[in-house]
Motif scaffolding. Structure first.
Motif, PDB file in Angstrom:
ATOM      1  N   TYR A   1      28.770 -28.115  -9.850  1.00  0.00           N
ATOM      2  CA  TYR A   1      27.656 -27.859  -8.938  1.00  0.00           C
ATOM      3  C   TYR A   1      27.296 -29.132  -8.180  1.00  0.00           C
ATOM      4  CZ  TYR A   1      24.045 -29.977 -12.013  1.00  0.00           C
ATOM      5  OH  TYR A   1      23.273 -30.834 -12.749  1.00  0.00           O
ATOM      6  N   ASP A   2      26.987 -28.970  -6.895  1.00  0.00           N
ATOM      7  CA  ASP A   2      26.496 -30.080  -6.091  1.00  0.00           C
ATOM      8  C   ASP A   2      25.190 -29.715  -5.398  1.00  0.00           C
ATOM      9  OD1 ASP A   2      27.551 -28.289  -4.301  1.00  0.00           O
ATOM     10  OD2 ASP A   2      29.117 -29.618  -3.540  1.00  0.00           O
ATOM     11  N   VAL A   3      24.602 -28.604  -5.832  1.00  0.00           N
ATOM     12  CA  VAL A   3      23.243 -28.224  -5.439  1.00  0.00           C
ATOM     13  C   VAL A   3      22.440 -28.164  -6.733  1.00  0.00           C
ATOM     14  CG1 VAL A   3      21.778 -26.494  -4.360  1.00  0.00           C
ATOM     15  CG2 VAL A   3      24.088 -26.869  -3.488  1.00  0.00           C
ATOM     16  N   SER A   4      21.431 -28.998  -6.864  1.00  0.00           N
ATOM     17  CA  SER A   4      20.688 -29.090  -8.116  1.00  0.00           C
ATOM     18  C   SER A   4      19.800 -27.872  -8.338  1.00  0.00           C
ATOM     19  CB  SER A   4      19.815 -30.346  -8.126  1.00  0.00           C
ATOM     20  OG  SER A   4      18.751 -30.217  -7.175  1.00  0.00           O
ATOM     21  N   ALA A   5      19.324 -27.734  -9.582  1.00  0.00           N
ATOM     22  CA  ALA A   5      18.409 -26.641  -9.902  1.00  0.00           C
ATOM     23  C   ALA A   5      17.152 -26.729  -9.049  1.00  0.00           C
ATOM     24  CB  ALA A   5      18.048 -26.677 -11.390  1.00  0.00           C
TER      25      ALA A   5
ATOM     26  N   SER B   1      25.175 -21.575 -15.089  1.00  0.00           N
ATOM     27  CA  SER B   1      26.243 -20.670 -15.491  1.00  0.00           C
ATOM     28  C   SER B   1      27.449 -20.804 -14.578  1.00  0.00           C
ATOM     29  CB  SER B   1      25.740 -19.220 -15.468  1.00  0.00           C
ATOM     30  OG  SER B   1      25.474 -18.829 -14.132  1.00  0.00           O
ATOM     31  N   LEU B   2      28.570 -20.281 -15.030  1.00  0.00           N
ATOM     32  CA  LEU B   2      29.786 -20.186 -14.231  1.00  0.00           C
ATOM     33  C   LEU B   2      30.166 -18.717 -14.119  1.00  0.00           C
ATOM     34  CD1 LEU B   2      31.972 -23.107 -15.682  1.00  0.00           C
ATOM     35  CD2 LEU B   2      30.600 -23.113 -13.589  1.00  0.00           C
ATOM     36  N   LEU B   3      30.376 -18.248 -12.872  1.00  0.00           N
ATOM     37  CA  LEU B   3      30.720 -16.851 -12.634  1.00  0.00           C
ATOM     38  C   LEU B   3      32.102 -16.771 -11.997  1.00  0.00           C
ATOM     39  CD1 LEU B   3      27.328 -15.446 -11.253  1.00  0.00           C
ATOM     40  CD2 LEU B   3      28.077 -15.720 -13.617  1.00  0.00           C
ATOM     41  N   PRO B   4      32.897 -15.751 -12.358  1.00  0.00           N
ATOM     42  CA  PRO B   4      34.302 -15.684 -11.928  1.00  0.00           C
ATOM     43  C   PRO B   4      34.483 -15.094 -10.525  1.00  0.00           C
ATOM     44  CG  PRO B   4      33.811 -13.828 -13.359  1.00  0.00           C
ATOM     45  CD  PRO B   4      32.544 -14.646 -13.282  1.00  0.00           C
ATOM     46  N   VAL B   5      35.217 -15.832  -9.685  1.00  0.00           N
ATOM     47  CA  VAL B   5      35.506 -15.370  -8.320  1.00  0.00           C
ATOM     48  C   VAL B   5      36.962 -15.701  -7.993  1.00  0.00           C
ATOM     49  CG1 VAL B   5      34.897 -15.515  -5.884  1.00  0.00           C
ATOM     50  CG2 VAL B   5      33.121 -15.836  -7.613  1.00  0.00           C
ATOM     51  N   TRP B   6      37.694 -14.698  -7.519  1.00  0.00           N
ATOM     52  CA  TRP B   6      39.014 -14.951  -6.945  1.00  0.00           C
ATOM     53  C   TRP B   6      38.822 -15.288  -5.473  1.00  0.00           C
ATOM     54  CZ3 TRP B   6      43.340 -15.618  -9.620  1.00  0.00           C
ATOM     55  CH2 TRP B   6      43.416 -15.104 -10.912  1.00  0.00           C
ATOM     56  N   MET B   7      39.420 -16.389  -5.018  1.00  0.00           N
ATOM     57  CA  MET B   7      39.252 -16.823  -3.633  1.00  0.00           C
ATOM     58  C   MET B   7      40.593 -16.848  -2.915  1.00  0.00           C
ATOM     59  SD  MET B   7      36.394 -19.807  -3.703  1.00  0.00           S
ATOM     60  CE  MET B   7      34.739 -19.475  -4.326  1.00  0.00           C
ATOM     61  N   LEU B   8      40.558 -16.453  -1.654  1.00  0.00           N
ATOM     62  CA  LEU B   8      41.770 -16.386  -0.841  1.00  0.00           C
ATOM     63  C   LEU B   8      41.461 -16.819   0.578  1.00  0.00           C
ATOM     64  CD1 LEU B   8      44.742 -15.480  -0.366  1.00  0.00           C
ATOM     65  CD2 LEU B   8      43.846 -13.171   0.047  1.00  0.00           C
ATOM     66  N   ASN B   9      42.301 -17.670   1.144  1.00  0.00           N
ATOM     67  CA  ASN B   9      42.170 -18.112   2.532  1.00  0.00           C
ATOM     68  C   ASN B   9      43.485 -17.844   3.252  1.00  0.00           C
ATOM     69  OD1 ASN B   9      39.471 -19.791   2.621  1.00  0.00           O
ATOM     70  ND2 ASN B   9      40.511 -20.374   0.731  1.00  0.00           N
TER      71      ASN B   9
ATOM     72  N   VAL C   1      32.655 -20.277 -10.196  1.00  0.00           N
ATOM     73  CA  VAL C   1      31.700 -20.851  -9.247  1.00  0.00           C
ATOM     74  C   VAL C   1      30.383 -21.130  -9.970  1.00  0.00           C
ATOM     75  CG1 VAL C   1      30.434 -20.455  -7.092  1.00  0.00           C
ATOM     76  CG2 VAL C   1      32.791 -19.619  -7.342  1.00  0.00           C
ATOM     77  N   PRO C   2      29.785 -22.308  -9.756  1.00  0.00           N
ATOM     78  CA  PRO C   2      28.516 -22.634 -10.426  1.00  0.00           C
ATOM     79  C   PRO C   2      27.340 -21.877  -9.822  1.00  0.00           C
ATOM     80  CG  PRO C   2      29.132 -24.394  -8.933  1.00  0.00           C
ATOM     81  CD  PRO C   2      30.272 -23.408  -8.909  1.00  0.00           C
ATOM     82  N   PHE C   3      26.514 -21.327 -10.676  1.00  0.00           N
ATOM     83  CA  PHE C   3      25.294 -20.631 -10.256  1.00  0.00           C
ATOM     84  C   PHE C   3      24.137 -21.086 -11.134  1.00  0.00           C
ATOM     85  CE2 PHE C   3      28.278 -17.792  -8.266  1.00  0.00           C
ATOM     86  CZ  PHE C   3      27.599 -17.181  -7.233  1.00  0.00           C
ATOM     87  N   TRP C   4      22.976 -21.169 -10.509  1.00  0.00           N
ATOM     88  CA  TRP C   4      21.737 -21.343 -11.254  1.00  0.00           C
ATOM     89  C   TRP C   4      21.134 -19.964 -11.457  1.00  0.00           C
ATOM     90  CZ3 TRP C   4      21.252 -25.826 -13.445  1.00  0.00           C
ATOM     91  CH2 TRP C   4      21.788 -26.965 -12.844  1.00  0.00           C
ATOM     92  N   MET C   5      20.777 -19.644 -12.692  1.00  0.00           N
ATOM     93  CA  MET C   5      20.221 -18.338 -13.026  1.00  0.00           C
ATOM     94  C   MET C   5      18.727 -18.491 -13.305  1.00  0.00           C
ATOM     95  SD  MET C   5      23.171 -17.052 -12.704  1.00  0.00           S
ATOM     96  CE  MET C   5      22.716 -15.351 -12.966  1.00  0.00           C
ATOM     97  N   PHE C   6      17.926 -17.660 -12.674  1.00  0.00           N
ATOM     98  CA  PHE C   6      16.470 -17.762 -12.775  1.00  0.00           C
ATOM     99  C   PHE C   6      15.887 -16.515 -13.437  1.00  0.00           C
ATOM    100  CE2 PHE C   6      17.733 -20.628  -9.459  1.00  0.00           C
ATOM    101  CZ  PHE C   6      16.829 -21.687  -9.516  1.00  0.00           C
ATOM    102  N   ASP C   7      15.024 -16.728 -14.424  1.00  0.00           N
ATOM    103  CA  ASP C   7      14.270 -15.657 -15.071  1.00  0.00           C
ATOM    104  C   ASP C   7      12.786 -15.925 -14.850  1.00  0.00           C
ATOM    105  OD1 ASP C   7      16.761 -15.064 -16.058  1.00  0.00           O
ATOM    106  OD2 ASP C   7      16.287 -15.490 -18.156  1.00  0.00           O
ATOM    107  N   CYS C   8      12.003 -14.888 -14.656  1.00  0.00           N
ATOM    108  CA  CYS C   8      10.562 -15.093 -14.543  1.00  0.00           C
ATOM    109  C   CYS C   8       9.822 -13.770 -14.694  1.00  0.00           C
ATOM    110  CB  CYS C   8      10.194 -15.740 -13.206  1.00  0.00           C
ATOM    111  SG  CYS C   8      10.424 -14.666 -11.770  1.00  0.00           S
ATOM    112  N   ASP C   9       8.534 -13.884 -14.993  1.00  0.00           N
ATOM    113  CA  ASP C   9       7.612 -12.758 -14.916  1.00  0.00           C
ATOM    114  C   ASP C   9       6.868 -12.877 -13.594  1.00  0.00           C
ATOM    115  OD1 ASP C   9       8.246 -11.777 -17.464  1.00  0.00           O
ATOM    116  OD2 ASP C   9       6.918 -13.238 -18.398  1.00  0.00           O
TER     117      ASP C   9
END
Length: 359
Positions: A247-251, A297-305, A158-166
């Motif tokens: 991803y279809d939601v931009s940063a 980034s891409l993070l691993p998810v098993w999905m079930l419906n 699953v696509p994720f945006w990762m944010f770092d900040c102070d």
């Protein structure tokens, strides 16, 4: 002409007047040191100032075919999901809607992630985690445990945006400390009121925001946390045997959610330093971000419906830790049977006790 500084009573809000070496409140009779009121006004000013967010502009990178793996695009005719995957994948069910066989097409390219957390749990282990979690669900219908449907579970990056900040923050709180005691005649209660201030600097790394409109944000946040020490530079070889959503939601569109998550985490962290009071309520907060960085980034998810009684029940399983998130159906027949048996046991026990007492 110099501006005249006025002060309000922190207890009742009325204006203070300078009397001797103190600031005096005519309404409630309290006195305050000038130095204390100056510190109080300064702290309140910081907590009342507008929050500022400083994020860098993210420049997406195009995927370069290094012949790591043959990829294909897959499309779901039901929900419209567009997914990338291993070209060798056979017919599979859409991981998002679970209702259609996704259609394989020619790979057309996608944006290259900065890093990926590879699947650590294979399908067999993910099924075991789900079945173990399902055992805890009360009154689960037998039909819901259909092995064939459960085995349609799909591994998706699953696509994720990762944010770092102070983060620099100033937060004010209203607090109360309640003391209770009694004597032979009365119960007493005394409430002391406080204004608390907390300020400081905290750093955040890898604050995730779901980058897919099709993935349920509540599920994607509930399936956290991930161990980001396992993150590696993206390579197409990690997609072998799995699907990867685009991803279809931009940063830029994800920044508001990132701001909310960082702000809430900061307030929660600062609130943990206010122990010793019976009631603590946040009053004002100012949270300023700097050195904001964004990565894809891409993070691993098993999905079930699983469809049951005309309703689709969706589940997400963390592909690294095995954490299961989802809602289970309830078999009302099992539920009422259980309550009937319980009531019968209680009634029988009560009747036995009554008979024993009467005889």
């Amino acid at each position: 002409m110099e501006t005249i500084q006025s002060y309000k009573c922190p207890c009742c809000g009325d204006a203070l007047t300078f009397l001797g070496e103190k600031l005096h409140c005519e309404s409630c009779g309290n006195d305050f040191a000038l130095e204390d009121m100056q510190h109080l006004n300064e702290a309140e000013g910081k907590a009342n100032s507008a929050s500022k967010y400083d994020w860098e502009h993210y420049e997406p990178r195009s995927y370069e075919d290094n012949s790591e793996i043959d990829l294909a695009n897959y499309n779901c005719p039901s929900c419209g999901a567009e997914i990338t995957g291993d070209d060798t994948l056979g017919s599979t069910v859409c991981p998002y809607c679970g209702q259609s066989t996704i259609v394989k097409g020619q790979f057309e390219g996608t944006l290259r992630p900065d890093y990926i957390i590879p699947f650590k749990i294979d399908k067999k282990a993910a099924l075991a985690y789900f079945e173990q979690d399902a055992k805890k669900a009360p009154f689960l219908p037998d039909a819901f445990k259909n092995k064939k449907k459960i085995e349609e579970m799909a591994g998706v990056y699953v696509p994720f945006w990762m944010f770092d900040c102070d983060c620099n923050a100033s937060i004010s709180y209203d607090a109360q400390r309640i003391t209770r005691w009694s004597d032979s005649n009365y119960d007493y209660s005394k409430t002391d009121y406080y204004t608390l201030f907390r300020s400081g600097r905290v750093g955040f790394t890898n604050i995730p925001v779901d980058g897919s409109k099709k993935a349920d944000d509540a599920y994607m946040e509930a399936v956290e946390p991930y161990n980001y020490e396992d993150a590696v530079e993206f390579s197409g070889v990690y997609l072998a045997g799995y699907l990867a959503d685009k991803y279809d939601v931009s940063a830029q569109e994800s920044i508001d959610r990132a701001n909310e998550r960082v702000t809430n985490s900061t307030i929660s962290l600062f609130s943990s330093t206010t122990a010793g009071y019976d009631i603590v309520m946040p009053k004002n907060s100012s949270v300023n971000f700097s050195n904001g960085k964004i990565r894809y980034s891409l993070l691993p998810v098993w999905m079930l419906n699983i469809k049951y009684m005309d309703k689709m029940y969706s589940f997400a399983i963390n592909g690294q830790t095995g954490k299961v998130v989802g809602e289970y159906p309830i078999d009302n027949g099992k539920k009422w049977s259980y309550f009937a048996k319980t009531a019968a046991i209680i009634y029988g026990a009560a009747a036995a006790i009554a008979w024993f007492l009467l005889h």
